[in-house]
Design an enzyme around this catalytic site. Structure first.
Site, mmCIF file in Angstrom:
data_model
loop_
_atom_site.group_PDB
_atom_site.id
_atom_site.type_symbol
_atom_site.label_atom_id
_atom_site.label_comp_id
_atom_site.label_asym_id
_atom_site.label_seq_id
_atom_site.Cartn_x
_atom_site.Cartn_y
_atom_site.Cartn_z
ATOM 1 N N CYS A 180 3.407 -23.252 14.837
ATOM 2 C CA CYS A 180 2.649 -23.502 13.576
ATOM 3 C C CYS A 180 3.211 -22.454 12.333
ATOM 4 O O CYS A 180 4.393 -22.999 12.038
ATOM 5 C CB CYS A 180 1.309 -23.208 13.878
ATOM 6 S SG CYS A 180 0.336 -24.258 12.575
ATOM 7 N N HIS A 213 0.053 -26.287 18.368
ATOM 8 C CA HIS A 213 -0.197 -25.035 19.261
ATOM 9 C C HIS A 213 -0.180 -25.457 20.708
ATOM 10 O O HIS A 213 -1.012 -25.461 21.317
ATOM 11 C CB HIS A 213 -1.827 -24.455 18.835
ATOM 12 C CG HIS A 213 -1.544 -24.050 17.557
ATOM 13 N ND1 HIS A 213 -1.556 -22.564 17.051
ATOM 14 C CD2 HIS A 213 -1.868 -24.552 16.211
ATOM 15 C CE1 HIS A 213 -1.815 -22.607 15.895
ATOM 16 N NE2 HIS A 213 -1.895 -23.536 15.344
ATOM 17 N N GLU A 242 0.000 -23.214 23.124
ATOM 18 C CA GLU A 242 -0.796 -22.168 23.872
ATOM 19 C C GLU A 242 -2.228 -22.733 24.285
ATOM 20 O O GLU A 242 -2.503 -22.293 25.287
ATOM 21 C CB GLU A 242 -0.900 -20.971 23.161
ATOM 22 C CG GLU A 242 -1.714 -21.004 21.838
ATOM 23 C CD GLU A 242 -1.048 -21.582 20.635
ATOM 24 O OE1 GLU A 242 0.150 -22.112 20.843
ATOM 25 O OE2 GLU A 242 -1.367 -21.186 19.621
HETATM 26 N N1 GLN Z 1 -1.029 -21.485 7.231
HETATM 27 C C1 GLN Z 1 -0.152 -22.539 7.742
HETATM 28 C C2 GLN Z 1 -0.894 -24.062 7.395
HETATM 29 O O1 GLN Z 1 -1.979 -24.012 7.181
HETATM 30 C C3 GLN Z 1 -0.122 -22.486 9.174
HETATM 31 C C4 GLN Z 1 -1.297 -22.515 10.100
HETATM 32 C C5 GLN Z 1 -1.371 -21.983 11.405
HETATM 33 O O2 GLN Z 1 -0.436 -21.346 11.643
HETATM 34 N N2 GLN Z 1 -2.035 -22.226 12.502
HETATM 35 O O3 GLN Z 1 -0.184 -25.010 7.511
#
Ligand code: GLN
Length: 547
Positions: free
Chosen positions: A387, A513, A515
């Site tokens: 992410c 994600h 995970e």
């Molecule tokens: N802050 C980033 C976004 O909103 C990544 C979010 C995250 O790592 N879950 O796109």
């Protein structure tokens, strides 16, 4: 499959102190019942007023776990999925905020017209309804409902009252209460003490609830005498006093609970047949591999919430699953991204066999993450960016390889001349923060011949998202020409979900994600592939230094 006419309900409450591990006990009991053939699910009721934990800082409550249907939930749901390998949903996590929101919306619609809306019966009815949604779906034989907080807390009262009413409505053998308490060891007295448990059971009784089973968390073995004493003073049978001693891994807990007979006493109380032994072969095989690694690797987890390990719970657990598959111990070394600079990076990251740059929000610690990406990329160290970690990989590549020195995400710098990560059109007018990110499961098509295609062994995957910002497709061609390939795309929107560097031994950034979907039964392929690459890298380094 077992033939059951009615769903049975198990309520898990906690007393004496918080952090006793109700989630793990609930998940372990669920595992044992599932392993006997009962279709089991778990639900968590949280007594706070946030509608969901999505707006909470990880320091407050640990990781926010995301389900396929896009619910931002308590991290215990992650344990439920990892233990049971059954997907959870919005219905599996309910907060006081959501209960009140729903009751107030009903009031505005006029559903209670003419009536005064009160905690009892309106809030308690709503809670009871939410508890029974999963049971009434017909998908489960047993629903375990974990009540967050500790009995006696003001904010838990409506939940406890709802459980009391529901137990009465369900009738004998259809609902039971498992109460988790602490039996502390007083070193000055050299004794385990039962009084806190007695008090906690009494508090529960004051609310009209009798515990059916006591699970006693302890650092020392609870003798038969103490079990008898607890049984007598807490009004439970001796077989229903279950010791839950500290375990070296949470994955031992189902087996420890089985040894203590938690599943048999539960079946008895629910008047369910105890004919088959739980089939835990796969679980035991996983534990065997987890506990007997043939090698060890060290992976740096670069994040900014590292002071609280629960902030990255699912990542930590996914490494345990992937480590077991590879028969390797994965030591996850948490490294604070705020403390990483171009100057000290070498010193701070040397010796790592692999690098993971973690998810996150906001500007703090960003430059440290970019430096960590440079280090991994230039030194051919296996890299996984998740992410925000993927976004940092794109920013780093744009800055260092394309020479766009001010490339950034518009989350960090609205006025960057090179917004390689930016907001999608539909996000630009969003003002509410809660539940408005790109959430839940999205399709992704993997490019044939790419590294990730090989890792997954398939072209079409579904992964869970939780972010607002996206790879800016305006830069895609330039980045690809320079060697950062978009190897996974959303088939409908064309959004870039995966990037990789083919000239690097193993460099992958994913906007989603992975995970969240790793379980004991199904370790996530990306983590399995990453750990394997990390192990190969370590072995190559060792061979090179020997040559
Ligand atoms: N802050 C980033 C976004 O909103 C990544 C979010 C995250 O790592 N879950 O796109």
């Amino acid at each position: 499959m077992i033939n059951m006419s009615d769903t049975k309900y198990i309520f898990v409450t906690g007393g004496v102190t918080s952090s006793l591990g109700k989630g793990i006990i609930a998940a372990s009991l669920a595992k044992l019942l599932q392993a006997r053939g009962y279709r089991t699910t778990i639900q968590k009721l949280d007594p706070y007023i946030n509608v969901d934990p999505g707006t909470l800082n990880p320091y407050e409550h640990g990781e926010c776990y995301v389900t396929d249907d896009g619910a931002e939930t308590d991290l215990d749901l992650g344990h439920y999925e990892r233990f049971l390998n059954v997907r959870t949903s919005q219905a599996n996590n309910v907060t006081t905020g959501r209960i009140y929101q729903s009751v107030i919306e009903k009031e505005r619609r006029g559903e209670f017209l003419g009536k005064t809306v009160q905690v009892v019966p309106h809030i308690t009815n709503e809670i009871k309804e939410r508890i029974q949604i999963l049971g009434k779906s017909g998908d489960y034989d047993i629903v375990i409902t974990e009540i967050g907080g500790t009995v006696g807390d003001i904010e838990s009262l409506p939940y406890i009252e709802s459980v009391r009413q529901l137990l009465w409505e369900l009738g004998e053998h259809n609902g039971i209460v498992v109460h988790l308490t602490l039996v502390p060891f007083l070193s000055a007295a050299g004794e385990l003490k039962t009084k806190p448990t007695q008090h906690s059971v009494k508090t529960l009784m004051e609310s009209g609830i009798k515990a059916d089973i006591l699970v006693c968390r302890t650092e020392h073995h609870i003798s038969e005498d103490i079990k008898e004493k607890l049984a007598l003073f807490c009004n439970v049978r001796k077989e229903a006093v279950i010791q839950s001693i500290d375990a070296s891994t949470i994955y031992d807990v189902p087996l420890l609970m089985q040894e203590e007979g938690l599943d048999t006493v539960t079946l008895e109380k629910l008047a369910l047949p105890n004919t088959t032994e739980p089939n835990l072969d796969q679980w035991k095989e996983f534990l065997q591999r987890h506990k007997n690694p043939k090698d060890k690797v060290v992976i740096g987890l670069i994040g900014k919430y590292v002071e609280l390990p629960d902030s990255y719970k699912s990542i930590q657990e996914a490494f345990i699953h992937a480590g077991a598959t590879n028969e390797v111990e994965v030591e996850v070394k948490s490294i604070h991204s705020e403390h990483l600079s171009a100057k000290n990076i070498e010193k701070k990251l040397q010796g790592l066999d692999g690098i993971l740059v973690a998810p996150g929000f906001g500007e703090r610690g960003i430059e440290g993450k970019v430096n960590a990406v440079t280090y991994a990329r230039e030194n051919n160290i296996p890299f996984l960016g998740i992410c925000l970690g993927m976004q940092m990989a794109v920013i780093e590549f744009a800055r260092t390889v394309l020479g766009l020195s001010q490339a950034n995400s518009t989350e960090m710098n609205k006025d960057t001349p090179d917004p390689v990560i930016s907001l999608m059109e539909e996000q630009k007018n969003v003002t509410d923060k809660g539940g408005t990110m790109r959430l839940g499961s999205w399709d992704c098509h993997l490019k044939e011949g790419s590294l990730v295609h090989g890792v997954y062994g398939t072209s079409d995957i579904e992964e869970r998202h939780r972010h607002r910002y996206e790879f800016n497709n305006k830069y895609k061609d330039k980045l690809e020409e320079a060697g950062l390939v978009a190897s996974g795309l959303n088939p409908k929107t064309g959004l870039v979900e995966v990037v990789e560097i083919p000239s690097h031994p193993w460099f992958v950034g994913v906007q989603y994600h992975p995970e969240y979907k790793s379980t004991v039964a199904n370790p996530h392929p990306l983590f399995v592939g990453f750990v394997k690459a990390v192990l190969d890298h370590k072995q190559k380094q060792n061979n090179a230094s020997l040559a």
